[in-house]
Write a protein that holds these residues in place. Structure first.
Motif, PDB file in Angstrom:
ATOM      1  N   ALA A  46       0.828  -1.214   0.000  1.00  0.00           N
ATOM      2  CA  ALA A  46       0.000   0.000   0.000  1.00  0.00           C
ATOM      3  C   ALA A  46       0.860   1.260   0.000  1.00  0.00           C
ATOM      4  CB  ALA A  46      -0.939  -0.006   1.205  1.00  0.00           C
ATOM      5  N   VAL A  47       1.962   1.248   0.740  1.00  0.00           N
ATOM      6  CA  VAL A  47       2.869   2.402   0.762  1.00  0.00           C
ATOM      7  C   VAL A  47       3.541   2.564  -0.598  1.00  0.00           C
ATOM      8  CG1 VAL A  47       4.958   3.397   1.777  1.00  0.00           C
ATOM      9  CG2 VAL A  47       3.286   2.261   3.249  1.00  0.00           C
ATOM     10  N   ASP A  52       2.516   1.574  -3.500  1.00  0.00           N
ATOM     11  CA  ASP A  52       1.518   2.047  -4.467  1.00  0.00           C
ATOM     12  C   ASP A  52       1.291   3.540  -4.306  1.00  0.00           C
ATOM     13  OD1 ASP A  52       1.231  -0.529  -5.424  1.00  0.00           O
ATOM     14  OD2 ASP A  52      -0.679  -0.899  -4.393  1.00  0.00           O
ATOM     15  N   ARG A  53       1.111   3.996  -3.063  1.00  0.00           N
ATOM     16  CA  ARG A  53       0.847   5.409  -2.787  1.00  0.00           C
ATOM     17  C   ARG A  53       2.010   6.296  -3.246  1.00  0.00           C
ATOM     18  NH1 ARG A  53       1.228  10.105  -1.396  1.00  0.00           N
ATOM     19  NH2 ARG A  53      -0.239  11.298  -0.114  1.00  0.00           N
ATOM     20  N   CYS A  54       3.219   5.770  -3.120  1.00  0.00           N
ATOM     21  CA  CYS A  54       4.411   6.547  -3.462  1.00  0.00           C
ATOM     22  C   CYS A  54       4.856   6.334  -4.905  1.00  0.00           C
ATOM     23  CB  CYS A  54       5.540   6.208  -2.493  1.00  0.00           C
ATOM     24  SG  CYS A  54       5.182   6.731  -0.793  1.00  0.00           S
ATOM     25  N   VAL A  90      -0.205  11.318   4.870  1.00  0.00           N
ATOM     26  CA  VAL A  90       0.085  10.194   3.986  1.00  0.00           C
ATOM     27  C   VAL A  90      -0.360   8.886   4.645  1.00  0.00           C
ATOM     28  CG1 VAL A  90       1.916   8.897   2.812  1.00  0.00           C
ATOM     29  CG2 VAL A  90       1.946  11.398   2.775  1.00  0.00           C
ATOM     30  N   ASP A 136      -4.145   8.628   4.526  1.00  0.00           N
ATOM     31  CA  ASP A 136      -4.581   8.328   3.170  1.00  0.00           C
ATOM     32  C   ASP A 136      -4.413   6.833   2.870  1.00  0.00           C
ATOM     33  OD1 ASP A 136      -5.423   8.993   0.439  1.00  0.00           O
ATOM     34  OD2 ASP A 136      -3.312   8.656  -0.101  1.00  0.00           O
ATOM     35  N   ILE A 137      -3.249   6.298   3.180  1.00  0.00           N
ATOM     36  CA  ILE A 137      -2.979   4.880   2.917  1.00  0.00           C
ATOM     37  C   ILE A 137      -3.911   4.003   3.748  1.00  0.00           C
ATOM     38  CG2 ILE A 137      -1.275   3.033   3.132  1.00  0.00           C
ATOM     39  CD1 ILE A 137       0.882   5.255   2.606  1.00  0.00           C
ATOM     40  N   LYS A 164      -7.429   3.863   2.403  1.00  0.00           N
ATOM     41  CA  LYS A 164      -7.559   3.000   1.229  1.00  0.00           C
ATOM     42  C   LYS A 164      -7.607   1.528   1.624  1.00  0.00           C
ATOM     43  CE  LYS A 164      -5.633   6.283  -1.980  1.00  0.00           C
ATOM     44  NZ  LYS A 164      -4.441   6.809  -2.599  1.00  0.00           N
TER      45      LYS A 164
END
Length: 164
Positions: free
Chosen positions: A25-26, A28-30, A148, A151-152, A155
């Motif tokens: 997930a991290v 993907d977010r980054c 951040v 947000d993660i 999701k």
């Protein structure tokens, strides 16, 4: 993603699945290609993490999670996004190492009335963000890092841990 998992405390059931989900997930977010990234995670207890905390941070107490980034990606400007890691000469992005304590996670989750899996997921996300240059020492950096994280977590269907 290459997850190198070491479990020293046998109470860590399901840590590999939690860590994989959180790290993915991290990444993907980054906007990082997870096929190139490597993270090491140590699932330990309070005794071991206190030793690590003492050795590396000169704090002789247990903590929930510790991180050792492979490189310093922190932004110079408070509140700015950290630099993105680049692949090494082998095409891999080695992010670093994380240690997480079962005892402290269980205690914190219980005290906060949270599900252990949700709390562990949050702490692994927190640790991976440290590997990626995020920090919370300066207020603007803390604001960015928390946003951040939230947000993660959102999701992943996990409530905002800072909105208690």
């Amino acid at each position: 993603m290459n997850l190198e998992l070491t479990v020293e405390d046998p109470r860590w059931h399901g840590l590999e699945a939690l860590a994989s989900r959180a790290i993915q997930a991290v990444l993907d977010r980054c906007g990082l290609d997870s096929d190139l990234c490597e993270v090491s995670v140590l699932g330990c207890d309070d005794t071991r993490i206190a030793e690590l905390n003492s050795e590396f941070r000169e704090k002789s107490a247990p903590t929930n999670v510790l991180s050792w980034p492979a490189e310093d990606l922190a932004a110079d400007t408070p509140g700015a996004n950290p630099a993105s890691p680049a692949p090494d000469f082998m095409g891999e992005i080695v992010l670093g190492d994380i240690a997480i304590s079962y005892d402290t996670c269980l205690r914190e989750a219980s005290q906060a009335g949270k599900a252990m899996d949700d709390h562990v997921t949050h702490l692994i996300i927190h640790g991976v963000l440290h590997l990626l240059g995020y920090d919370h020492i300066r207020d603007p950096d803390a604001t960015l890092m928390e946003a951040v994280e939230v947000d993660i977590l959102g999701k992943l269907g996990i409530d905002d841990p800072y909105n208690e």
